[in-house]
Write an enzyme that holds these catalytic residues in place. Structure first.
Site, PDB file in Angstrom:
ATOM      1  N   GLU A  64      65.351  29.182  34.321  1.00 47.36           N
ATOM      2  CA  GLU A  64      65.755  28.017  33.542  1.00 47.36           C
ATOM      3  C   GLU A  64      64.532  27.274  33.005  1.00 47.36           C
ATOM      4  OE1 GLU A  64      68.774  24.219  33.890  1.00 47.36           O
ATOM      5  OE2 GLU A  64      67.427  24.598  35.578  1.00 47.36           O
ATOM      6  N   TRP A  86      74.358  27.084  32.820  1.00 47.01           N
ATOM      7  CA  TRP A  86      74.658  26.299  31.616  1.00 47.01           C
ATOM      8  C   TRP A  86      75.947  26.739  30.915  1.00 47.01           C
ATOM      9  CZ3 TRP A  86      72.840  21.887  29.584  1.00 47.01           C
ATOM     10  CH2 TRP A  86      71.657  21.365  30.128  1.00 47.01           C
ATOM     11  N   TYR A 128      67.161  20.129  26.070  1.00 45.41           N
ATOM     12  CA  TYR A 128      65.786  20.057  26.577  1.00 45.41           C
ATOM     13  C   TYR A 128      64.751  20.820  25.759  1.00 45.41           C
ATOM     14  CZ  TYR A 128      67.978  18.230  30.838  1.00 45.41           C
ATOM     15  OH  TYR A 128      68.694  17.484  31.737  1.00 45.41           O
ATOM     16  N   CYS A 180      69.221  14.806  31.806  1.00 39.51           N
ATOM     17  CA  CYS A 180      69.282  14.082  33.077  1.00 39.51           C
ATOM     18  C   CYS A 180      67.859  13.875  33.607  1.00 39.51           C
ATOM     19  CB  CYS A 180      70.133  14.853  34.080  1.00 39.51           C
ATOM     20  SG  CYS A 180      71.856  15.018  33.588  1.00 39.51           S
ATOM     21  N   ARG A 205      67.308   9.965  34.885  1.00 39.24           N
ATOM     22  CA  ARG A 205      68.279   8.891  34.629  1.00 39.24           C
ATOM     23  C   ARG A 205      69.559   9.100  35.410  1.00 39.24           C
ATOM     24  NH1 ARG A 205      72.849  10.317  31.931  1.00 39.24           N
ATOM     25  NH2 ARG A 205      72.737  12.377  30.977  1.00 39.24           N
ATOM     26  N   CYS A 207      71.274  11.776  38.511  1.00 43.26           N
ATOM     27  CA  CYS A 207      70.949  12.849  39.448  1.00 43.26           C
ATOM     28  C   CYS A 207      72.137  13.168  40.347  1.00 43.26           C
ATOM     29  CB  CYS A 207      69.752  12.465  40.308  1.00 43.26           C
ATOM     30  SG  CYS A 207      69.326  13.777  41.474  1.00 43.26           S
ATOM     31  N   ASP A 208      72.644  14.369  40.199  1.00 44.13           N
ATOM     32  CA  ASP A 208      73.646  14.935  41.092  1.00 44.13           C
ATOM     33  C   ASP A 208      72.879  15.486  42.300  1.00 44.13           C
ATOM     34  OD1 ASP A 208      75.421  16.558  42.449  1.00 44.13           O
ATOM     35  OD2 ASP A 208      75.881  17.856  40.752  1.00 44.13           O
ATOM     36  N   ASN A 216      66.173  20.479  40.058  1.00 47.97           N
ATOM     37  CA  ASN A 216      65.297  19.557  39.333  1.00 47.97           C
ATOM     38  C   ASN A 216      63.948  19.391  40.020  1.00 47.97           C
ATOM     39  OD1 ASN A 216      68.184  17.425  38.790  1.00 47.97           O
ATOM     40  ND2 ASN A 216      67.473  19.121  37.517  1.00 47.97           N
ATOM     41  N   TYR A 248      79.214  13.749  44.132  1.00 48.89           N
ATOM     42  CA  TYR A 248      80.603  13.828  43.672  1.00 48.89           C
ATOM     43  C   TYR A 248      81.564  13.780  44.861  1.00 48.89           C
ATOM     44  CZ  TYR A 248      79.245  14.588  38.877  1.00 48.89           C
ATOM     45  OH  TYR A 248      78.734  14.414  37.617  1.00 48.89           O
ATOM     46  N   ALA A 301      80.898  19.599  38.161  1.00 50.14           N
ATOM     47  CA  ALA A 301      81.668  18.663  37.353  1.00 50.14           C
ATOM     48  C   ALA A 301      81.142  18.701  35.922  1.00 50.14           C
ATOM     49  CB  ALA A 301      81.575  17.247  37.910  1.00 50.14           C
TER      50      ALA A 301
END
Length: 302
Positions: A64, A86, A128, A180, A205, A207-208, A216, A248, A301
């Site tokens: 990625e 993605w 991105y 994100c 900004r 973050c899951d 990340n 979540y 999600a």
């Protein structure tokens, strides 16, 4: 003895899960969220923050990051490498706009086989890679933020402008998902002995913590190591700053299982020499000593 750096990650997850505000969100799933958190990771000893309390498919993360750096915005090269992270966004758009309940495997097969289908349904918009490598200025010229960053680190290491961002306000509406992990900044610390040290900050900004954060933070550390190698610097510290930090509501199993596990030592990262920042492949990245707990499945999600 210093606490394991992953302990701070687990502490943040626990805080979000136990003290976070319950909120309805864009996806309709709902989250528990806190606003504002910081984590720090020392990269100077060759370790990399690849979480051990669940298995992270780090090879997909490497692919990625290389895809981001290439400037591509189509899922096609990712799908061709078996990376599906993605696919859910264009698949959801296809289902909504056509009314066809196609499954993921069939959708991805068409992306690979049909050029026209891939062009129409496989592109994510100016996400991105577009912003990192081909930011469109008001005069119609494109700006390669990553090339400028490398050149700046080499020519003017003391600059306070070693920054790149994906948050292009004019193009947010065209993106499948606005960035994100949105802004990165770097700092070169002079040293009397040995090479100067490169540290970085990632401002995120949104973050899951369950699914997004492990990718990340590993990719941010990998990018810092790549930048250090390409500029003759030594790796220093990676600082992560999260704004809306959330879990979540349908990730209870993931959270409770992960919090019940003890962290194991972070693995070592070694990079084989590459001709440029854009010349890295998966084969250049060597991870050793990675001994994680088993993977924990959880739904994405969209």
């Amino acid at each position: 003895m210093q606490p394991h750096p992953e302990t701070a990650v687990l502490d943040l997850m626990r805080q979000v899960w136990e003290q976070g505000s319950e909120r309805r969100d864009r996806t309709g799933v709902g989250t528990k969220a806190l606003f504002g958190a910081t984590l720090r990771f020392d990269l100077s000893d060759g370790t990399v923050p690849l979480l051990t309390t669940k298995r992270i498919f780090w090879k997909s993360a490497v692919k990625e990051l290389i895809w981001f750096l290439s400037g591509d915005t189509s899922i096609r090269p990712l799908v061709a490498q078996g990376v599906h992270i993605w696919t859910d966004w264009p698949l959801d758009k296809y289902r909504r706009e056509t009314g066809v309940e196609i499954d993921r495997d069939t959708f991805e097969a068409r992306i690979l086989e049909d050029d026209a289908f891939a062009a129409q349904w496989g592109d994510l918009g100016p996400v991105y890679g577009k912003q990192w490598r081909r930011w469109l200025g008001p005069d119609g010229r494109t700006h390669d933020q990553i090339t400028a960053l490398v050149e700046g680190l080499k020519a003017n290491p003391a600059s306070r402008r070693h920054i790149f961002t994906g948050w292009n306000v004019a193009e947010l509406g065209e993106m499948a998902l606005p960035p994100c992990h949105m802004t990165y900044q770097y700092f070169v610390e002079p040293r009397a002995q040995g090479p100067d040290r490169l540290s970085g900050i990632l401002y995120q900004r949104s973050c899951d913590m369950g699914l997004g954060f492990p990718f990340n933070i590993f990719e941010a550390a990998l990018l810092l190591r790549m930048l250090a190698d390409q500029t003759g610097l030594a790796p220093g510290e990676l600082i992560w700053m999260g704004a809306d930090v959330h879990l979540y509501l349908n990730h209870a199993h993931l959270v409770e299982t992960q919090l019940s596990r003890e962290p194991r030592p972070f693995p070592q990262l070694a990079l084989k020499p590459a001709p440029s920042l854009f010349g890295y492949t998966l084969e250049h990245v060597e991870i050793s000593g990675y001994d994680p707990h088993p993977h924990i499945s959880a739904p994405v999600a969209v």
